[in-house]
Design an enzyme around this catalytic site. Structure first.
Site, PDB file in Angstrom:
ATOM      1  N   GLU A 149       0.821  -1.210   0.000  1.00 38.15           N
ATOM      2  CA  GLU A 149       0.000   0.000   0.000  1.00 38.15           C
ATOM      3  C   GLU A 149       0.861   1.268   0.000  1.00 38.15           C
ATOM      4  OE1 GLU A 149      -3.174  -0.061  -0.261  1.00 38.15           O
ATOM      5  OE2 GLU A 149      -3.818   1.968   0.256  1.00 38.15           O
ATOM      6  N   ASP A 150       1.908   1.280   0.775  1.00 42.21           N
ATOM      7  CA  ASP A 150       2.614   2.539   1.033  1.00 42.21           C
ATOM      8  C   ASP A 150       4.020   2.647   0.456  1.00 42.21           C
ATOM      9  OD1 ASP A 150       0.444   3.466   2.424  1.00 42.21           O
ATOM     10  OD2 ASP A 150       1.143   2.686   4.339  1.00 42.21           O
TER      11      ASP A 150
END
Ligand code: MN
Length: 561
Positions: free
Chosen positions: A72-73
Site C-alpha cells: 500500500e505505502d
C-alpha cells in the site's frame, strides 16, 4: 501483560528466521518514511507484528504484520512479496491492503455490509487478525492525526472493528479498541466519567485489595488452587453504555470493579462459586452460568454478584485458564503458536476437536451451511459464496448476489443512478455493463442525465430490484413511446447465404422484415442490421434463439424502436 515473544529481539537475534527477513525487508521498503507522529514508519509495522505475537499467533501471521503496509505505502509489489515470502504471506498482505479500502462514515445500514465484506474478503481469518493488530496501533497513535480523521477512524473502530473483534471472541481487544475510540467520539461524556469515576474506582480498588486475601484463604481451605485472583476495573466505554441503561446512576453499577478468579478446572469453578456464596450471600437473579451456556461469541465463565464485606455489592467472575485465554483472545487463541515441549520446535496448532465449535459459531452468524473437514479449512471457507460486496469510490459497501453487474450495483445505490447509467469502471478500468462484479471491486458508475434504461439490461441483471426498476422506467416512458418495431444488431462471420438464412429465419418466425442492411467490418466479419415489424418480447426472444443457432453468428443485440 506478560510478553511471550519479543518480535524485534527475535528479528535481530536470528537473522535467518522468517521474522528477521520480513523485518529487514519492511525496514528497507519503508526507509525514510515517517508516521504522522514523527516516528519511523517501520515502528508501526513492528508494533502491529508485536500485537499479533502477543495474541500468540503463528510466524506467518506475525511476518505478514511486519509487511502489511509495504504494498500500500511503498513501491513494493505483491509479486515481490510472493517471491520472497511465499503465497500465504502475499495473500495475507493483499487481504489487509484490500480491507484498507473500506471506509465507514456512520451510515447505520452500512454496518452489517462492511462486516460481511470484511469476512468475505478475508477467506483466511488471519487477514482480520493483521487488520485488527494494525488498527490497534493506529488507535494508540491517533492523537497525531487531524481532528476529522480522528473522528472518522474512531467511529469506524467503535462500530466495525471493535464489534468484529467481539464477534471473534477477542473481548480484551474489543474493549481496548472501544476505550481508545471513546474519548474522540464522546469527549464531553468522557470528561464527565473521568471526573466522576476516578475517586470511586480508587475507593473500590482499595476495598477489593482488602478482600483479596480473604478470598485466597477461603479457596485454599476448600482445597481449590487459585491460579490467579485479581480485579479489573470496568472499561470507560462499557461503563458509559451501562450507565445509559441505568439513568446515569453509578450506584446501580455493581461490576464497576469485578473480581476475577482463575482456577484449574471446571469442577473447581463451581466449587469456588460455592465458597464465595458460603462467605457472602448472592444477589438473587445475578448468578450467570456461561460455562453451561456460553455466550454466542463463545465466552465462558461463572458470574455472581454478592453482598460482600460491609454490605457492598461485588461481582465475581470465575473461570479456568483456558476459558480465560479464550475470553481474552477468542478465535485467535485457537490459532495458537505453541512450543512443543519435547523438541523445543515451534509449530502452529489447530484442528483440535473442540475448536470446531468456533467455526460453528461463526457459521451461525453467517447462517451458512458448509462442511468443515477441519478447523483451518473451515476458517478459510467462503462464508458468503452466494454474495459479493462491491465498494463505491467513497468507500460505501454494496451487498449484491453473486454474478451481479454494474447495473445491479447502480440500482442498489439509487434508482436514478441505475436509470441514467451509460457506463462503468471497475478498479479504474472501463468494463461492459454486463461485467460480473467481485467482492471488494471498486465500482464507479458513469451517468448521462435524462438517459433511460435499455431493455437489453433485463437479459443480464441479477437483482429483482433492478429488474422491477428497469421495467418501471421503461413503462414510464408511457404513451410517448410505444415501440412497434425491433432493431437487431448482429455480428457474424461473412459467408455466402448468410443474408438469405437470416431473412428465412425472420419469416419462419412469422415476422416481417422492414429493413435489412449489411456492412463488412474487415477481417472476415459483417455487421447486419435487421428491423422487424413487431415489438413482442416473446416473439423476438424466440427469433434471437433461432438466429444464434445459425452458423457464424458471433454477437446479437436488440432494441425496440
Ligand atoms: Mn498499517
Amino acid at each position: 501483560m506478560e510478553r511471550k515473544r519479543d518480535v524485534k529481539k527475535q528479528a535481530l537475534e536470528n537473522r535467518a528466521s522468517l521474522i528477521s527477513r520480513a523485518y529487514f525487508f519492511a525496514e528497507s521498503c519503508h526507509k525514510n518514511q515517517k508516521r504522522a507522529s514523527g516516528e519511523l514508519y517501520v515502528n508501526h509495522c513492528l508494533k502491529t507484528a508485536q500485537n499479533l505475537a502477543d495474541w500468540n499467533l503463528d510466524e506467518t501471521t506475525v511476518s505478514a504484520g511486519l509487511l502489511h503496509d509495504v504494498v500500500e505505502d511503498t513501491g513494493c509489489s505483491l509479486e515481490e512479496i510472493d517471491k520472497n515470502f511465499g503465497p500465504q504471506i502475499a495473500n495475507l498482505v493483499d487481504g489487509t491492503t484490500k480491507l484498507g479500502r473500506i471506509k465507514y462514515r456512520g451510515d447505520e445500514k452500512q454496518k452489517d455490509n462492511i462486516k460481511k465484506l470484511i469476512l468475505a474478503t478475508s477467506k483466511d481469518l488471519r487477514v482480520i487478525f493483521v487488520k485488527l493488530a494494525d488498527r490497534l496501533h493506529n488507535m494508540q497513535t491517533l492523537k497525531s492525526l487531524p481532528p476529522d480523521k480522528q473522528k472518522r477512524i474512531s467511529l469506524e473502530t467503535y462500530e466495525i472493528y471493535s464489534s468484529l473483534a467481539y464477534r471473534l471472541g477477542m473481548q480484551r481487544l474489543a474493549g481496548e479498541l472501544e476505550d481508545l475510540a471513546f474519548p474522540y467520539l464522546y469527549p464531553e461524556e468522557y470528561k464527565w466519567l473521568i471526573s466522576n469515576m476516578k475517586t470511586r474506582y480508587a475507593e473500590r480498588e482499595k476495598y477489593l485489595k482488602r478482600i483479596k486475601p480473604v478470598v485466597i484463604k477461603e479457596l485454599t481451605l476448600a482445597n481449590i488452587k487459585p491460579l490467579k485472583v485479581d480485579f479489573r476495573a470496568k472499561r470507560y466505554s462499557s461503563l458509559y453504555k451501562k450507565l445509559l441503561r441505568y439513568d446515569m446512576d453509578i450506584d446501580k453499577i455493581y461490576d464497576l470493579v469485578a473480581f476475577r478468579i482463575i482456577v484449574e478446572n471446571i469442577q473447581d469453578c463451581y466449587a469456588a462459586l460455592g465458597v464465595i456464596h458460603k462467605l457472602w450471600p448472592p444477589l438473587p437473579g445475578r448468578i450467570k452460568d456461561y460455562i453451561a451456556m456460553p455466550k454466542p461469541n463463545g465466552y465462558r465463565s461463572l458470574h455472581t454478584v454478592v453482598f460482600c464485606v460491609g454490605q457492598k455489592i461485588v461481582e465475581f467472575q470465575i473461570r479456568t485458564m483456558e476459558m480465560h485465554e479464550e475470553a481474552e483472545n477468542g478465535v485467535a487463541a485457537h490459532w495458537a503458536y505453541e512450543e512443543s515441549k519435547s523438541s523445543g520446535k515451534k509449530r502452529v496448532s489447530f484442528a483440535k476437536n473442540q475448536d470446531i465449535s468456533w467455526v460453528e459459531r461463526l457459521r451461525a452468524w453467517q447462517e451458512e451451511e458448509a462442511d468443515s473437514p477441519d478447523f483451518i479449512d473451515a476458517l478459510k471457507m467462503d462464508f458468503f459464496k452466494d454474495r459479493i460486496f462491491a465498494i463505491t469510490p467513497k468507500g460505501q459497501v454494496v451487498d449484491l448476489p453473486a454474478g451481479a453487474t454494474p447495473i445491479d450495483f447502480a440500482y442498489q445505490i439509487h434508482t436514478d443512478l441505475g436509470n441514467q447509467c451509460v457506463g462503468a469502471k471497475v478498479n479504474g478500468k472501463i468494463v461492459p455493463l454486463n461485467h460480473e462484479l467481485r467482492s471488494s471491486d471498486i465500482v464507479e458508475i458513469v451517468v448521462h442525465k435524462g438517459k433511460k434504461p435499455s431493455i437489453s439490461w433485463l437479459e443480464f441483471v441479477k437483482t429483482s430490484s433492478a429488474i422491477s426498476r428497469i421495467k418501471k422506467a421503461l413503462k414510464d416512458k408511457g404513451p410517448l413511446f410505444e415501440p412497434k418495431q425491433t432493431e437487431l444488431h448482429i455480428v457474424a462471420q461473412a459467408r455466402p447465404d448468410l443474408i438469405k438464412d437470416l431473412s428465412n429465419v425472420v419469416s419462419r418466425n412469422h415476422l416481417s422484415l422492414v429493413n435489412l442492411s449489411a456492412n463488412p467490418t474487415g477481417s472476415g466479419f459483417q455487421t447486419i442490421k435487421i428491423r422487424c415489424d413487431s415489438s413482442d418480447r416473446r416473439k423476438i426472444s424466440q427469433l434471437i434463439v433461432k438466429i444464434k443457432s445459425l452458423k457464424g453468428i458471433k454477437e446479437i443485440d436488440y432494441r425496440f424502436v
